[in-house]
Design a protein around this motif. Structure first.
Motif, short mmCIF file in Angstrom:
data_model
loop_
_atom_site.label_atom_id
_atom_site.label_comp_id
_atom_site.label_asym_id
_atom_site.label_seq_id
_atom_site.Cartn_x
_atom_site.Cartn_y
_atom_site.Cartn_z
N ALA A 82 -4.40 -16.61 17.77
CA ALA A 82 -6.30 -17.01 17.27
C ALA A 82 -6.81 -16.11 17.94
O ALA A 82 -8.32 -15.72 17.82
CB ALA A 82 -6.06 -18.61 18.83
N GLY A 83 -6.51 -14.56 18.64
CA GLY A 83 -7.48 -14.47 19.12
C GLY A 83 -7.78 -13.69 20.38
O GLY A 83 -8.62 -13.15 20.66
N PHE A 84 -6.76 -14.62 21.24
CA PHE A 84 -6.69 -14.03 23.17
C PHE A 84 -6.37 -13.23 23.08
O PHE A 84 -5.18 -12.86 22.71
CB PHE A 84 -6.49 -15.44 23.83
CG PHE A 84 -7.59 -17.35 24.21
CD1 PHE A 84 -8.80 -17.29 24.18
CD2 PHE A 84 -6.78 -17.82 22.18
CE1 PHE A 84 -9.49 -17.99 23.85
CE2 PHE A 84 -7.33 -19.10 22.55
CZ PHE A 84 -9.19 -19.41 23.04
N SER A 85 -6.82 -12.97 24.33
CA SER A 85 -6.25 -11.22 25.50
C SER A 85 -5.28 -12.28 26.57
O SER A 85 -5.90 -13.46 27.08
CB SER A 85 -6.45 -10.68 25.63
OG SER A 85 -7.76 -11.12 26.42
N GLY A 86 -4.13 -11.26 26.63
CA GLY A 86 -3.43 -12.78 27.68
C GLY A 86 -2.05 -12.83 27.43
O GLY A 86 -1.40 -11.82 26.21
N PRO A 87 -1.64 -12.70 28.95
CA PRO A 87 -1.72 -13.74 29.61
C PRO A 87 -1.48 -13.51 30.68
O PRO A 87 -1.49 -12.11 30.51
CB PRO A 87 -1.06 -15.80 29.81
CG PRO A 87 0.75 -14.39 29.00
CD PRO A 87 0.37 -13.10 28.64
N GLU A 88 -2.85 -14.03 31.51
CA GLU A 88 -2.64 -13.67 33.13
C GLU A 88 -1.37 -14.55 33.80
O GLU A 88 -1.95 -15.30 33.75
CB GLU A 88 -3.58 -13.05 33.93
CG GLU A 88 -5.15 -12.30 33.42
CD GLU A 88 -6.17 -12.17 33.20
OE1 GLU A 88 -6.76 -12.63 34.79
OE2 GLU A 88 -6.93 -12.27 32.70
N ARG A 89 -0.74 -14.50 34.52
CA ARG A 89 0.64 -15.92 35.07
C ARG A 89 0.26 -15.35 36.79
O ARG A 89 0.05 -13.94 37.08
CB ARG A 89 1.53 -15.18 34.91
CG ARG A 89 2.65 -15.74 35.11
CD ARG A 89 3.98 -15.78 34.95
NE ARG A 89 5.06 -17.12 35.27
CZ ARG A 89 6.05 -16.66 36.16
NH1 ARG A 89 5.57 -15.77 36.96
NH2 ARG A 89 6.73 -17.80 37.37
N TYR A 90 0.17 -17.02 36.84
CA TYR A 90 -0.28 -17.10 38.17
C TYR A 90 0.80 -17.73 38.91
O TYR A 90 0.84 -19.24 37.79
CB TYR A 90 -1.83 -17.23 38.68
CG TYR A 90 -2.84 -15.91 38.68
CD1 TYR A 90 -3.10 -15.22 39.59
CD2 TYR A 90 -3.83 -16.35 36.78
CE1 TYR A 90 -3.81 -14.03 38.83
CE2 TYR A 90 -4.40 -15.12 37.07
CZ TYR A 90 -4.69 -13.85 37.68
OH TYR A 90 -5.63 -13.68 37.50
N VAL A 91 1.19 -18.32 39.65
CA VAL A 91 2.14 -18.52 40.85
C VAL A 91 1.45 -19.41 42.12
O VAL A 91 1.51 -18.00 43.10
CB VAL A 91 3.53 -18.83 40.61
CG1 VAL A 91 4.55 -19.84 41.63
CG2 VAL A 91 4.14 -17.83 39.81
#
Length: 281
Positions: free
Chosen positions: A201-210
């Protein structure tokens, strides 16, 4: 969308009233994390897709000037409105009955779009591409779920744990061995691979957090029953004329497990994936 399964409007039929009492909340600190990561200041717009009874949107309402929840289930939309009134944020909340595939639905643009354990029910490629077009420059697509890889033992807590395995076995006795979902079944479970979908879809990432959980919780028999009826795999309508028999058997099982009617549990951790909309418009 799950392989071999087609969406229908009975997926969560009758579950909405049970949701607020039965489902465990997201881990404490989720709103604070998103405020820091996404630089939220109380002014932007939130789109919560597959909002259910508004659990996630209402928990984040203070971070935005307006929240818009979208869900195809009329019961969920009605429950979300009631919960917004109770939370005192009805004036900044809007609830739209629609499938995610019907977006953009004239809703405008948003700072953040959240999917709280809902994305797997959708035509993910279509929805991801549509939502990308609804995000403002540098907006964020946020996927939120319980952390599935942790063990939440109740050793040392005062009450017995919820007998999930026995409950699942009981549901299977009534509804069959393959997990139900609306009028269909989930033979192959729900899909993963969000990274590939959102990359296309053209998104950048991901950044993961818990956001860490683990806090000790105590649950009543009524809350466990509500949890069972809040899920797509054991929604009330699936039992038909045997619903009363199932609930009686469920309560008997719970009493046998804990004569006091109280159960210990630990708060799940919350896993967050943030995908960015990189282009400026």
């Amino acid at each position: 969308m799950p392989e071999g399964w087609e969406w229908d409007d009975t997926l969560f039929l009758g579950s909405a009233p049970y949701y607020p009492r039965g489902r465990l909340p997201y881990a404490p600190g989720l709103a604070e994390l998103l405020a820091e990561v996404l630089l939220l200041d109380g002014r932007g717009r939130l789109l919560d897709v597959g909002c259910g009874p508004g659990t996630l949107a209402l928990g984040l309402a203070d971070l935005f000037g307006e929240v818009v929840g979208v869900d195809p289930d009329s019961g969920m939309i009605a429950e979300a409105g009631q919960q917004a009134e109770k939370a005192g944020v009805a004036r900044k909340a809007r609830w739209v009955r629609a499938r995610a595939e019907e977006l953009p639905a004239g809703l405008g643009t948003f700072t953040v779009a959240t999917f709280g354990q809902s994305f797997h029910w959708m035509d993910r490629d279509l929805v991801a591409a549509t939502v990308k077009g609804m995000l403002r420059s540098a907006g964020a697509f946020v996927h939120i779920s319980d952390l599935k890889t942790e063990t939440r033992a109740v050793d040392g807590l005062p009450c017995p744990g919820v007998p999930y395995t026995a409950i699942n076995d009981l549901v299977g006795q009534y509804l069959g061995p393959v997990r139900r979902a609306g009028r269909g079944v989930l033979r192959y479970g729900t899909p993963s691979g969000e990274a590939a979908v959102l990359g296309r879809a053209g998104f950048s990432g991901p950044e993961r957090y818990v956001v860490p959980g683990g806090q000790a919780l105590e649950r009543s028999c009524d809350e466990v029953v509500a949890l069972v009826f809040s899920t797509s795999s054991s929604a009330p309508h699936l039992f038909g004329t045997r619903r009363g028999d199932f609930e009686a058997d469920l309560r008997r099982l719970l009493r046998e497990t804990s004569p006091s009617g109280r159960f210990s549990e630990r708060q799940p951790s919350t896993e967050v994936f943030v995908w960015r909309e990189p282009s400026a418009r």
